[in-house]
Design a protein around this motif. Structure first.
Motif, PDB file in Angstrom:
ATOM      1  N   THR A  92     -14.562  -1.498   9.246  1.00 59.28           N
ATOM      2  CA  THR A  92     -14.825  -1.389   7.534  1.00 59.28           C
ATOM      3  C   THR A  92     -15.668  -2.341   7.194  1.00 59.28           C
ATOM      4  O   THR A  92     -16.390  -1.966   6.196  1.00 59.28           O
ATOM      5  CB  THR A  92     -13.293  -1.741   6.929  1.00 59.28           C
ATOM      6  N   VAL A  93     -16.040  -3.440   7.922  1.00 58.57           N
ATOM      7  CA  VAL A  93     -17.179  -4.302   7.567  1.00 58.57           C
ATOM      8  C   VAL A  93     -18.529  -3.703   7.720  1.00 58.57           C
ATOM      9  O   VAL A  93     -19.436  -3.800   7.066  1.00 58.57           O
ATOM     10  CB  VAL A  93     -17.134  -5.661   8.192  1.00 58.57           C
ATOM     11  N   VAL A 112     -20.462  -8.406  -0.803  1.00 55.88           N
ATOM     12  CA  VAL A 112     -19.135  -7.832  -0.084  1.00 55.88           C
ATOM     13  C   VAL A 112     -18.449  -9.073   0.325  1.00 55.88           C
ATOM     14  O   VAL A 112     -18.698 -10.194   0.607  1.00 55.88           O
ATOM     15  CB  VAL A 112     -19.890  -7.597   1.397  1.00 55.88           C
ATOM     16  N   GLN A 113     -16.990  -8.618   0.067  1.00 60.59           N
ATOM     17  CA  GLN A 113     -15.908  -9.928   0.245  1.00 60.59           C
ATOM     18  C   GLN A 113     -14.935  -9.453   1.428  1.00 60.59           C
ATOM     19  O   GLN A 113     -14.706  -8.243   1.347  1.00 60.59           O
ATOM     20  CB  GLN A 113     -15.316 -10.161  -1.048  1.00 60.59           C
ATOM     21  N   THR A 114     -14.789 -10.225   2.301  1.00 53.89           N
ATOM     22  CA  THR A 114     -13.904  -9.902   3.490  1.00 53.89           C
ATOM     23  C   THR A 114     -12.715 -10.772   3.451  1.00 53.89           C
ATOM     24  O   THR A 114     -12.764 -11.885   3.047  1.00 53.89           O
ATOM     25  CB  THR A 114     -14.885  -9.903   4.833  1.00 53.89           C
ATOM     26  N   ALA A 115     -11.521 -10.016   4.166  1.00 53.42           N
ATOM     27  CA  ALA A 115     -10.606 -10.833   4.212  1.00 53.42           C
ATOM     28  C   ALA A 115     -10.516 -11.608   5.631  1.00 53.42           C
ATOM     29  O   ALA A 115      -9.763 -12.503   5.693  1.00 53.42           O
ATOM     30  CB  ALA A 115      -9.238  -9.760   4.318  1.00 53.42           C
ATOM     31  N   ILE A 116     -11.448 -11.340   6.295  1.00 54.41           N
ATOM     32  CA  ILE A 116     -11.614 -12.417   7.552  1.00 54.41           C
ATOM     33  C   ILE A 116     -12.948 -13.050   7.326  1.00 54.41           C
ATOM     34  O   ILE A 116     -13.939 -12.605   6.895  1.00 54.41           O
ATOM     35  CB  ILE A 116     -11.838 -11.337   9.000  1.00 54.41           C
ATOM     36  N   HIS A 117     -13.081 -14.288   7.496  1.00 52.70           N
ATOM     37  CA  HIS A 117     -14.127 -15.045   7.439  1.00 52.70           C
ATOM     38  C   HIS A 117     -15.344 -14.570   8.168  1.00 52.70           C
ATOM     39  O   HIS A 117     -15.305 -14.714   9.569  1.00 52.70           O
ATOM     40  CB  HIS A 117     -13.822 -16.366   7.932  1.00 52.70           C
ATOM     41  N   MET A 118     -16.263 -14.185   7.743  1.00 53.95           N
ATOM     42  CA  MET A 118     -17.503 -13.813   8.072  1.00 53.95           C
ATOM     43  C   MET A 118     -18.855 -14.001   7.285  1.00 53.95           C
ATOM     44  O   MET A 118     -19.330 -13.465   6.613  1.00 53.95           O
ATOM     45  CB  MET A 118     -17.560 -12.221   8.191  1.00 53.95           C
ATOM     46  N   ALA A 146      -6.894  -5.972   4.763  1.00 51.64           N
ATOM     47  CA  ALA A 146      -5.968  -7.024   4.554  1.00 51.64           C
ATOM     48  C   ALA A 146      -6.218  -8.177   5.446  1.00 51.64           C
ATOM     49  O   ALA A 146      -5.697  -9.289   5.175  1.00 51.64           O
ATOM     50  CB  ALA A 146      -4.624  -6.719   4.373  1.00 51.64           C
ATOM     51  N   GLY A 147      -6.937  -8.027   6.447  1.00 53.98           N
ATOM     52  CA  GLY A 147      -7.219  -9.390   7.416  1.00 53.98           C
ATOM     53  C   GLY A 147      -6.234  -9.308   8.350  1.00 53.98           C
ATOM     54  O   GLY A 147      -6.030 -10.152   9.213  1.00 53.98           O
ATOM     55  N   MET A 148      -5.212  -8.227   8.388  1.00 55.25           N
ATOM     56  CA  MET A 148      -4.183  -8.338   9.166  1.00 55.25           C
ATOM     57  C   MET A 148      -3.735  -6.980   9.823  1.00 55.25           C
ATOM     58  O   MET A 148      -3.979  -5.832   9.084  1.00 55.25           O
ATOM     59  CB  MET A 148      -2.882  -8.942   8.675  1.00 55.25           C
ATOM     60  N   PHE A 150      -1.453  -3.514  10.971  1.00 52.31           N
ATOM     61  CA  PHE A 150      -0.427  -2.708  10.414  1.00 52.31           C
ATOM     62  C   PHE A 150      -0.501  -2.439   8.928  1.00 52.31           C
ATOM     63  O   PHE A 150       0.454  -2.052   8.159  1.00 52.31           O
ATOM     64  CB  PHE A 150       1.171  -3.444  10.828  1.00 52.31           C
ATOM     65  N   PHE A 151      -1.608  -2.817   8.206  1.00 54.47           N
ATOM     66  CA  PHE A 151      -1.749  -2.527   6.940  1.00 54.47           C
ATOM     67  C   PHE A 151      -2.978  -1.575   6.579  1.00 54.47           C
ATOM     68  O   PHE A 151      -4.197  -1.825   7.364  1.00 54.47           O
ATOM     69  CB  PHE A 151      -2.220  -3.721   5.948  1.00 54.47           C
ATOM     70  N   THR A 152      -2.685  -0.466   5.793  1.00 52.54           N
ATOM     71  CA  THR A 152      -3.704   0.546   5.715  1.00 52.54           C
ATOM     72  C   THR A 152      -4.829   0.092   4.573  1.00 52.54           C
ATOM     73  O   THR A 152      -4.400  -0.745   3.769  1.00 52.54           O
ATOM     74  CB  THR A 152      -3.120   1.837   5.464  1.00 52.54           C
ATOM     75  N   THR A 153      -6.025   0.519   4.542  1.00 52.04           N
ATOM     76  CA  THR A 153      -6.688   0.321   3.370  1.00 52.04           C
ATOM     77  C   THR A 153      -6.159   0.971   2.162  1.00 52.04           C
ATOM     78  O   THR A 153      -6.760   0.480   1.262  1.00 52.04           O
ATOM     79  CB  THR A 153      -8.148   0.951   3.778  1.00 52.04           C
ATOM     80  N   ASP A 154      -5.562   1.916   2.303  1.00 56.95           N
ATOM     81  CA  ASP A 154      -4.664   2.683   1.050  1.00 56.95           C
ATOM     82  C   ASP A 154      -4.112   1.443   0.305  1.00 56.95           C
ATOM     83  O   ASP A 154      -4.210   1.173  -1.111  1.00 56.95           O
ATOM     84  CB  ASP A 154      -3.958   3.701   1.369  1.00 56.95           C
ATOM     85  N   THR A 155      -3.138   0.694   1.206  1.00 54.76           N
ATOM     86  CA  THR A 155      -2.435  -0.167   0.557  1.00 54.76           C
ATOM     87  C   THR A 155      -3.161  -1.427   0.068  1.00 54.76           C
ATOM     88  O   THR A 155      -3.057  -2.078  -1.053  1.00 54.76           O
ATOM     89  CB  THR A 155      -1.639  -0.927   1.742  1.00 54.76           C
ATOM     90  N   VAL A 156      -4.441  -1.635   0.748  1.00 53.13           N
ATOM     91  CA  VAL A 156      -5.240  -2.750   0.320  1.00 53.13           C
ATOM     92  C   VAL A 156      -5.808  -2.345  -0.917  1.00 53.13           C
ATOM     93  O   VAL A 156      -5.901  -3.298  -1.911  1.00 53.13           O
ATOM     94  CB  VAL A 156      -6.402  -3.031   1.455  1.00 53.13           C
ATOM     95  N   ALA A 157      -6.410  -1.166  -1.036  1.00 51.20           N
ATOM     96  CA  ALA A 157      -6.905  -0.611  -2.280  1.00 51.20           C
ATOM     97  C   ALA A 157      -5.985  -0.963  -3.656  1.00 51.20           C
ATOM     98  O   ALA A 157      -6.359  -1.601  -4.712  1.00 51.20           O
ATOM     99  CB  ALA A 157      -7.192   0.675  -2.370  1.00 51.20           C
ATOM    100  N   ALA A 158      -4.692  -0.744  -3.285  1.00 52.88           N
ATOM    101  CA  ALA A 158      -3.665  -0.950  -4.407  1.00 52.88           C
ATOM    102  C   ALA A 158      -3.710  -2.508  -4.625  1.00 52.88           C
ATOM    103  O   ALA A 158      -3.523  -2.998  -5.686  1.00 52.88           O
ATOM    104  CB  ALA A 158      -2.325  -0.385  -4.107  1.00 52.88           C
TER     105      ALA A 158
END
Length: 251
Positions: A92-93, A112-118, A146-148, A150-158
């Motif tokens: 995704t990044v 760009v903002q990321t849920a994992i430090h980059m 979500a940085g974890m 088992f989470f889809t990017t659909d869920t992250v969008a919400a």
């Protein structure tokens, strides 16, 4: 003719002008149906987003990574699911950086903002900073899911839409132009729905987006629009509030 603000009475021909949106772009769109990034496709998406920003809409984007890796598919081949999901997160990044490049070529300031430090390629995900960027007319692209696992990017969008107080989640889907009563590729009697509630979509198993994303939106009364990635100016039309695809509401 755009109404002055969200919630104003509208005629049948009017559209709702969104103030702030979260646009979900699937990784498959970025790849043009293949592995990797298709520059022509990403450039077109950037041009459409730039058009919306110039019209005054605040646009945040969540990007999938299915054009590189999809955790569930790698798991099916024997890979540990968590590790496979982290590989998808990195994909995704890469998509975020491609979209950022083309947006900046359009003259649109982008973060760009990321849920994992980059730190070398992106800012950390900080909701209040993201809101401030949007208020300044910048596009914010959320990467790394979500940085974890088992989470889809659909869920992250919400989830991101709720945190930054967006008006709507816009789900751009590859090969799907809305929500149907059944899979139209299998059932020729399937009907496209103009509107549906999250509860009905969940009850009927209309799996056009992740169930967790539906639940988040339902509980917080956040509307979602599902529309096709393909076609002329579909992003511009969706961001501008034009009637397109399927509107899903809390009812």
């Amino acid at each position: 003719m755009l109404c002055d603000r969200v919630g104003d009475p509208m005629t049948a021909d009017a559209v709702t002008e969104h103030r702030r949106v979260v646009l979900k772009l699937s990784g498959e769109v970025f790849g043009g149906g293949a592995v990797g990034v298709d520059p022509i496709v990403v450039q077109d998406a950037a041009k459409q987003i730039a058009t919306a920003v110039r019209r005054g809409v605040q646009v945040a984007v969540v990007v999938g990574g299915g054009n590189f890796f999809r955790g569930s598919e790698l798991q099916a081949s024997g890979m540990d699911r968590a590790r496979a999901d982290y590989m998808g997160i990195l994909g995704t990044v890469m998509n975020c950086l491609a979209l950022q490049d083309f947006l900046e070529k359009e003259g649109i300031d982008t973060r760009v903002q990321t849920a994992i430090h980059m730190a070398q390629v992106a800012e950390p995900y900080i909701p209040r900073r993201a809101i401030r960027h949007l208020e300044k007319g910048r596009v914010v692209i959320f990467g790394a899911g979500a940085g974890m696992p088992f989470f889809t990017t659909d869920t992250v969008a919400a989830q991101r839409a709720l945190e930054i107080h967006a008006d709507v989640v816009l789900m751009s889907k590859n090969g799907v132009d809305g929500v149907y009563t059944a899979d139209p590729r299998i059932d020729p009697t399937a009907r496209k729905l103009d509107t549906v509630t999250f509860a009905d979509a969940l009850r009927q198993g209309l799996r056009v987006a992740d169930a967790a994303a539906f639940s988040l939106c339902q509980e917080n009364k956040l509307p979602m629009v599902v529309f096709a990635a393909e076609g002329a100016d579909t992003i511009v039309r969706a961001v501008g509030g034009e009637k397109i695809g399927t509107l899903i509401t809390a009812g």
